[in-house]
Scaffold this motif. Structure first.
Motif, PDB file in Angstrom:
ATOM      1  N   PRO A  58     -41.340 -10.816 -86.611  1.00  0.00           N
ATOM      2  CA  PRO A  58     -41.259 -12.278 -86.441  1.00  0.00           C
ATOM      3  C   PRO A  58     -41.135 -12.726 -84.988  1.00  0.00           C
ATOM      4  CG  PRO A  58     -39.595 -11.490 -88.000  1.00  0.00           C
ATOM      5  CD  PRO A  58     -40.305 -10.301 -87.480  1.00  0.00           C
ATOM      6  N   TRP A  59     -40.491 -11.923 -84.136  1.00  0.00           N
ATOM      7  CA  TRP A  59     -40.307 -12.365 -82.747  1.00  0.00           C
ATOM      8  C   TRP A  59     -41.615 -12.340 -81.957  1.00  0.00           C
ATOM      9  CZ3 TRP A  59     -37.705  -7.897 -84.503  1.00  0.00           C
ATOM     10  CH2 TRP A  59     -38.264  -6.698 -84.095  1.00  0.00           C
ATOM     11  N   GLU A  60     -42.627 -11.660 -82.473  1.00  0.00           N
ATOM     12  CA  GLU A  60     -43.927 -11.658 -81.803  1.00  0.00           C
ATOM     13  C   GLU A  60     -44.638 -13.002 -81.931  1.00  0.00           C
ATOM     14  OE1 GLU A  60     -46.445  -7.935 -81.847  1.00  0.00           O
ATOM     15  OE2 GLU A  60     -45.151  -7.613 -83.594  1.00  0.00           O
ATOM     16  N   GLU A  61     -44.181 -13.864 -82.831  1.00  0.00           N
ATOM     17  CA  GLU A  61     -44.779 -15.184 -82.991  1.00  0.00           C
ATOM     18  C   GLU A  61     -44.333 -16.155 -81.902  1.00  0.00           C
ATOM     19  OE1 GLU A  61     -43.840 -16.466 -86.915  1.00  0.00           O
ATOM     20  OE2 GLU A  61     -45.097 -14.958 -87.864  1.00  0.00           O
ATOM     21  N   LEU A  62     -43.303 -15.814 -81.142  1.00  0.00           N
ATOM     22  CA  LEU A  62     -42.825 -16.692 -80.075  1.00  0.00           C
ATOM     23  C   LEU A  62     -43.896 -16.859 -79.003  1.00  0.00           C
ATOM     24  CD1 LEU A  62     -39.240 -15.247 -79.616  1.00  0.00           C
ATOM     25  CD2 LEU A  62     -39.860 -17.365 -80.756  1.00  0.00           C
ATOM     26  N   PHE A  63     -43.999 -18.072 -78.466  1.00  0.00           N
ATOM     27  CA  PHE A  63     -44.986 -18.336 -77.428  1.00  0.00           C
ATOM     28  C   PHE A  63     -44.639 -17.531 -76.175  1.00  0.00           C
ATOM     29  CE2 PHE A  63     -46.401 -20.679 -73.686  1.00  0.00           C
ATOM     30  CZ  PHE A  63     -47.746 -20.754 -73.949  1.00  0.00           C
ATOM     31  N   GLY A  64     -45.580 -16.785 -75.655  1.00  0.00           N
ATOM     32  CA  GLY A  64     -45.392 -16.008 -74.436  1.00  0.00           C
ATOM     33  C   GLY A  64     -44.557 -14.760 -74.626  1.00  0.00           C
TER      34      GLY A  64
END
Length: 101
Positions: A58-64
């Protein structure tokens, strides 16, 4: 007469001279290089809006996320290398020993 007399102007470096200016010795080239580097980084970060990512966590969805992750890993590598240097560094006169094997 010696080559380093004060009344002679220093000779301009030639292509064969070991003292010729390299690419990053000129401040204008450094500024152009950094400008291009910043533009490439901004372009790569801008692709985040248009590229569909298939993420595993899920943290890979964060922008940048990937840019931030790369920066953190790079800083961690540098700091680890600085500490590792203290462990593996040899003294300055390591090779100036007696010659005894």
């Amino acid at each position: 007469m010696s080559e380093n007399t004060p009344d002679r102007a220093p000779e301009a470096p030639t292509d064969q001279s070991p003292e010729r200016l390299r690419f990053f010795d000129r401040p204008g080239n450094v500024k152009r290089f950094l400008g291009a580097l910043y533009a490439i980084c901004a372009l790569a970060l801008g692709f985040e809006f248009f590229i569909e990512r298939h993420v595993s966590h899920p943290w890979e969805e964060l922008f940048g996320f990937h840019a931030l992750y790369g920066f953190v890993v790079c800083v961690t590598l540098v700091l680890t290398a600085k500490e590792l240097r203290k462990i593996v560094m040899r003294s300055e006169d390591y090779y100036d020993g007696d010659g005894d094997a």
